[in-house]
Each structure stands twice: as structure tokens, then as C-alpha cells.
Scaffold this motif. Structure first.
Motif, short mmCIF file in Angstrom:
data_model
loop_
_atom_site.label_atom_id
_atom_site.label_comp_id
_atom_site.label_asym_id
_atom_site.label_seq_id
_atom_site.Cartn_x
_atom_site.Cartn_y
_atom_site.Cartn_z
N GLY A 188 3.12 12.67 3.69
CA GLY A 188 2.35 11.45 3.46
C GLY A 188 2.28 10.53 4.66
N LEU A 189 3.18 10.73 5.62
CA LEU A 189 3.16 9.90 6.83
C LEU A 189 1.87 10.07 7.62
N ALA A 190 1.32 11.26 7.61
CA ALA A 190 0.07 11.49 8.35
C ALA A 190 -1.03 10.58 7.82
N GLU A 191 -1.13 10.46 6.49
CA GLU A 191 -2.13 9.59 5.89
C GLU A 191 -1.88 8.13 6.25
N ILE A 192 -0.62 7.71 6.19
CA ILE A 192 -0.26 6.33 6.51
C ILE A 192 -0.60 6.02 7.97
N ASN A 193 -0.18 6.90 8.87
CA ASN A 193 -0.43 6.67 10.29
C ASN A 193 -1.92 6.69 10.62
N TRP A 244 0.84 -1.20 0.00
CA TRP A 244 0.00 0.00 0.00
C TRP A 244 0.87 1.25 0.00
N VAL A 245 1.89 1.26 0.88
CA VAL A 245 2.80 2.41 0.98
C VAL A 245 3.58 2.57 -0.32
N GLU A 246 4.12 1.48 -0.85
CA GLU A 246 4.90 1.57 -2.09
C GLU A 246 4.03 2.09 -3.23
N GLY A 247 2.78 1.66 -3.30
CA GLY A 247 1.88 2.16 -4.34
C GLY A 247 1.63 3.65 -4.21
N ARG A 248 1.42 4.11 -2.99
CA ARG A 248 1.21 5.54 -2.76
C ARG A 248 2.45 6.34 -3.13
N MET A 249 3.60 5.83 -2.71
CA MET A 249 4.83 6.57 -2.96
C MET A 249 5.19 6.57 -4.45
N ASP A 302 19.33 19.16 -2.28
CA ASP A 302 18.10 19.97 -2.24
C ASP A 302 16.91 19.14 -2.69
N LYS A 303 17.10 18.35 -3.75
CA LYS A 303 16.02 17.48 -4.23
C LYS A 303 15.64 16.45 -3.15
N GLY A 304 16.63 15.93 -2.44
CA GLY A 304 16.37 14.98 -1.36
C GLY A 304 15.58 15.62 -0.23
N ARG A 305 15.91 16.87 0.10
CA ARG A 305 15.17 17.57 1.16
C ARG A 305 13.71 17.80 0.75
N ASP A 306 13.51 18.17 -0.52
CA ASP A 306 12.14 18.36 -1.02
C ASP A 306 11.36 17.04 -1.01
N ALA A 307 12.00 15.97 -1.46
CA ALA A 307 11.35 14.65 -1.48
C ALA A 307 11.04 14.19 -0.06
N ARG A 308 11.94 14.49 0.88
CA ARG A 308 11.71 14.13 2.28
C ARG A 308 10.48 14.85 2.82
N ALA A 309 10.36 16.12 2.51
CA ALA A 309 9.20 16.90 2.98
C ALA A 309 7.90 16.32 2.42
N THR A 310 7.90 15.94 1.15
CA THR A 310 6.71 15.35 0.53
C THR A 310 6.37 14.02 1.20
N ASP A 333 7.66 12.39 -6.60
CA ASP A 333 9.06 12.00 -6.44
C ASP A 333 9.30 10.54 -6.79
N GLY A 334 8.25 9.72 -6.73
CA GLY A 334 8.39 8.30 -7.06
C GLY A 334 9.35 7.56 -6.15
N LEU A 335 9.41 7.93 -4.89
CA LEU A 335 10.31 7.29 -3.93
C LEU A 335 9.85 5.88 -3.60
N THR A 336 10.79 5.07 -3.15
CA THR A 336 10.44 3.80 -2.53
C THR A 336 10.38 4.02 -1.02
N GLY A 337 9.79 3.08 -0.32
CA GLY A 337 9.76 3.17 1.13
C GLY A 337 11.16 3.20 1.72
N ALA A 338 12.06 2.41 1.14
CA ALA A 338 13.44 2.38 1.64
C ALA A 338 14.12 3.73 1.43
N GLN A 339 13.90 4.34 0.28
CA GLN A 339 14.49 5.66 0.04
C GLN A 339 13.93 6.68 1.02
N ALA A 340 12.62 6.62 1.26
CA ALA A 340 12.03 7.55 2.22
C ALA A 340 12.65 7.36 3.60
N GLY A 341 12.86 6.11 3.99
CA GLY A 341 13.50 5.84 5.28
C GLY A 341 14.88 6.46 5.37
#
Length: 146
Positions: free
Chosen positions: A111-116, A23-28, A99-107, A33-41
Motif C-alpha cells: 500500500g505504500l506505493a499508492e500512498i507515495n 487518508w492513510v488511516e482510512g485506507r488501512m 507470521d501474521k505480522g509478516r503478512d500484515a507488513r507485506a500488505t 488486516d485493519g492496521l493503524t499507521g502506527a502499527q504499520a510503522g
């Protein structure tokens, strides 16, 4: 009538983890940014510990060093992180958010609020305290080195 408790703890934990992961991977994947859960971590970790060693990130994320190297390679190619030599030990590399990593982290963090919310939906705070205590105990009971 009392409902029977399904006591297949390991099965339930594994099945639940796989479903949440998908579910998380699909959302991300559908995010800009098209991040994976591992990248977000990794981005979450570096947001608090920018300049960490790869081994420190691997330990914090409970990932094997070889898997962390691959994750860092992919994240670096995506422009999310960069490796820089350690000022005191030129053989060691430190990880830094771009800078791109900081922006992707913020995005991803937004999304963590929705997941939690989805994870805790239908449960009281008292019930979630018990779940949190149980999940935390798993890390203590099943340490990596064992």
C-alpha cells in the motif's frame, strides 16, 4: 500573474499531516488486516530489525516509550508481534514479528506505493528533492531533546 505563496508553513505542515494521516488511516482500516499507521510503522521497523528492544523501536519511530508500550500491547493482542526475553538480559524484552505480522507488513508495504504516488502526484523529481531535503531538515533542526 504571479501566484502569492502561502507562507503559513507551520499551519500548512500541520493541516497537511492531519489530512494525510486521516487518508492513510482510512485506507488501512479498510484493508484486511485493519492496521493503524502506527502499527504499520512498527511492523516496517521490525521487518528490518526483528528482535529489537522496545526502546529502540520507540526511538526509531520517534514515539514516547509509554506510547510505544501501548502500541506494542495492541499489536501483541492483534497477533502481529510478540515479546521475548533478551537472551543476555532477562529483564529486557525483545520484539519479534509473528507470521501474521509478516503478512500484515507485506500488505501494508504494498500500500505504500499508492500512498507515495498520491503524495508526489503533480510534482517533478526535482521538486520532490527539495521537499525531501526540507522535511529531512526538520528532524535535524527540531531534535527531540530540545
Amino acid at each position: 500573474m504571479t501566484k502569492t505563496i502561502d507562507r503559513r508553513w507551520y499551519f500548512l505542515l500541520s493541516a497537511g499531516q492531519r489530512r494525510v494521516q486521516r487518508w492513510v488511516e482510512g485506507r488501512m482500516a479498510s484493508s484486511k488486516d485493519g492496521l493503524t499507521g502506527a502499527q504499520a510503522g512498527l511492523l516496517f521497523f521490525l521487518g528490518n530489525r526483528d528482535g529489537a528492544l522496545i526502546g529502540e523501536a520507540a526511538e526509531a519511530l520517534d514515539v514516547a516509550p509509554s506510547a510505544m508500550t501501548g502500541l506494542v500491547d495492541r499489536s501483541e493482542r492483534a497477533g502481529l508481534v510478540e515479546r521475548r526475553p533478551d537472551a543476555e538480559d532477562g529483564r529486557s524484552l525483545r520484539l519479534h514479528l509473528t507470521d501474521k505480522g509478516r503478512d500484515a507488513r507485506a500488505t501494508a508495504k504494498a500500500g505504500l506505493a499508492e500512498i507515495n504516488e498520491k503524495l508526489t502526484e503533480g510534482f517533478t523529481d526535482e521538486e520532490m528533492q527539495i521537499v525531501s531535503r526540507w522535511l529531512t531538515s526538520l528532524s535535524e533542526k527540531f531534535r527531540r531533546a530540545e
